[in-house]
Write a protein that holds these residues in place. Sequence first.
Motif, mmCIF file in Angstrom:
data_model
loop_
_atom_site.group_PDB
_atom_site.id
_atom_site.type_symbol
_atom_site.label_atom_id
_atom_site.label_comp_id
_atom_site.label_asym_id
_atom_site.label_seq_id
_atom_site.Cartn_x
_atom_site.Cartn_y
_atom_site.Cartn_z
ATOM 1 N N VAL A 107 0.853 -1.185 0.000
ATOM 2 C CA VAL A 107 0.000 0.000 0.000
ATOM 3 C C VAL A 107 0.888 1.233 0.000
ATOM 4 N N LYS A 108 0.611 2.155 -0.921
ATOM 5 C CA LYS A 108 1.325 3.426 -0.994
ATOM 6 C C LYS A 108 0.284 4.533 -1.051
ATOM 7 N N ALA A 109 0.516 5.613 -0.323
ATOM 8 C CA ALA A 109 -0.430 6.730 -0.320
ATOM 9 C C ALA A 109 0.319 8.022 -0.591
ATOM 10 N N ARG A 110 -0.274 8.872 -1.422
ATOM 11 C CA ARG A 110 0.271 10.196 -1.716
ATOM 12 C C ARG A 110 -0.897 11.158 -1.878
ATOM 13 N N GLY A 111 -1.046 12.068 -0.927
ATOM 14 C CA GLY A 111 -2.079 13.084 -1.023
ATOM 15 C C GLY A 111 -3.489 12.539 -1.120
ATOM 16 N N GLY A 112 -3.767 11.446 -0.439
ATOM 17 C CA GLY A 112 -5.105 10.855 -0.466
ATOM 18 C C GLY A 112 -5.298 9.802 -1.539
ATOM 19 N N VAL A 113 -4.363 9.718 -2.478
ATOM 20 C CA VAL A 113 -4.436 8.713 -3.543
ATOM 21 C C VAL A 113 -3.704 7.470 -3.063
ATOM 22 N N VAL A 114 -4.414 6.360 -2.994
ATOM 23 C CA VAL A 114 -3.847 5.105 -2.512
ATOM 24 C C VAL A 114 -3.589 4.194 -3.699
ATOM 25 N N THR A 115 -2.402 3.602 -3.725
ATOM 26 C CA THR A 115 -2.034 2.643 -4.761
ATOM 27 C C THR A 115 -1.840 1.286 -4.116
ATOM 28 N N LEU A 116 -2.573 0.300 -4.617
ATOM 29 C CA LEU A 116 -2.463 -1.077 -4.154
ATOM 30 C C LEU A 116 -1.702 -1.880 -5.198
ATOM 31 N N SER A 117 -0.708 -2.636 -4.767
ATOM 32 C CA SER A 117 0.010 -3.506 -5.691
ATOM 33 C C SER A 117 0.330 -4.804 -4.968
ATOM 34 N N GLY A 118 0.798 -5.783 -5.715
ATOM 35 C CA GLY A 118 1.089 -7.090 -5.156
ATOM 36 C C GLY A 118 0.112 -8.119 -5.690
ATOM 37 N N SER A 119 -0.124 -9.156 -4.894
ATOM 38 C CA SER A 119 -0.985 -10.229 -5.385
ATOM 39 C C SER A 119 -1.883 -10.776 -4.283
ATOM 40 N N VAL A 120 -2.993 -11.346 -4.727
ATOM 41 C CA VAL A 120 -3.952 -12.011 -3.839
ATOM 42 C C VAL A 120 -4.227 -13.401 -4.395
ATOM 43 N N SER A 121 -4.764 -14.273 -3.555
ATOM 44 C CA SER A 121 -4.951 -15.664 -3.974
ATOM 45 C C SER A 121 -6.265 -15.927 -4.700
ATOM 46 N N GLU A 122 -7.245 -15.031 -4.571
ATOM 47 C CA GLU A 122 -8.549 -15.242 -5.213
ATOM 48 C C GLU A 122 -8.984 -13.974 -5.928
ATOM 49 N N GLY A 123 -9.572 -14.129 -7.090
ATOM 50 C CA GLY A 123 -9.989 -12.998 -7.913
ATOM 51 C C GLY A 123 -10.867 -11.969 -7.231
ATOM 52 N N PRO A 124 -11.908 -12.384 -6.489
ATOM 53 C CA PRO A 124 -12.781 -11.395 -5.842
ATOM 54 C C PRO A 124 -12.062 -10.510 -4.825
ATOM 55 N N GLN A 125 -10.917 -10.963 -4.330
ATOM 56 C CA GLN A 125 -10.178 -10.173 -3.353
ATOM 57 C C GLN A 125 -9.597 -8.893 -3.959
ATOM 58 N N ILE A 126 -9.423 -8.866 -5.266
ATOM 59 C CA ILE A 126 -8.904 -7.665 -5.919
ATOM 60 C C ILE A 126 -9.892 -6.517 -5.752
ATOM 61 N N GLU A 127 -11.151 -6.768 -6.053
ATOM 62 C CA GLU A 127 -12.190 -5.750 -5.892
ATOM 63 C C GLU A 127 -12.461 -5.473 -4.423
ATOM 64 N N GLN A 128 -12.400 -6.501 -3.587
ATOM 65 C CA GLN A 128 -12.608 -6.335 -2.149
ATOM 66 C C GLN A 128 -11.571 -5.367 -1.578
ATOM 67 N N ALA A 129 -10.329 -5.493 -1.991
ATOM 68 C CA ALA A 129 -9.266 -4.610 -1.494
ATOM 69 C C ALA A 129 -9.540 -3.161 -1.872
#
Length: 117
Positions: A71-93
């Motif tokens: 997780v990276k944040a700059r001025g309220g803008v959050v960037t998520l990177s990396g990986s998850v084990s299940e597809g629905p977790q991408i939208e959940q995050a």
Amino acid sequence: MKACNVINLLVVAQCVALAGNAYAQASGAMPLASSPVASSSRATAADKKLARDVRKALSKAPNFNVSDVFVKARGGVVTLSGSVSEGPQIEQAAEVAKGVPGVTSVSNYLTLYTKGY
């Protein structure tokens, strides 16, 4: 010999044509100076706190493993990177991150982790 000269001339002409197109696209882009993220390349204390808050919220989300999520944040803008084990977790995050106070937008670059590769 003339065939080599013709081929070289065509290659040079194509490079010049492509370089002109690349410049035209770049000049139409939004200038970086107007972007709130580009104003400072260093994270402020508030940015670091926001990133911690988002990571904490993700760790509390049901059935969500945050160990491979960055997780990276700059001025309220959050960037998520990396990986998850299940597809629905991408939208959940992304949804969890949007719910954290102080988050103005989320850029979600999470990918699906496939075991064995």
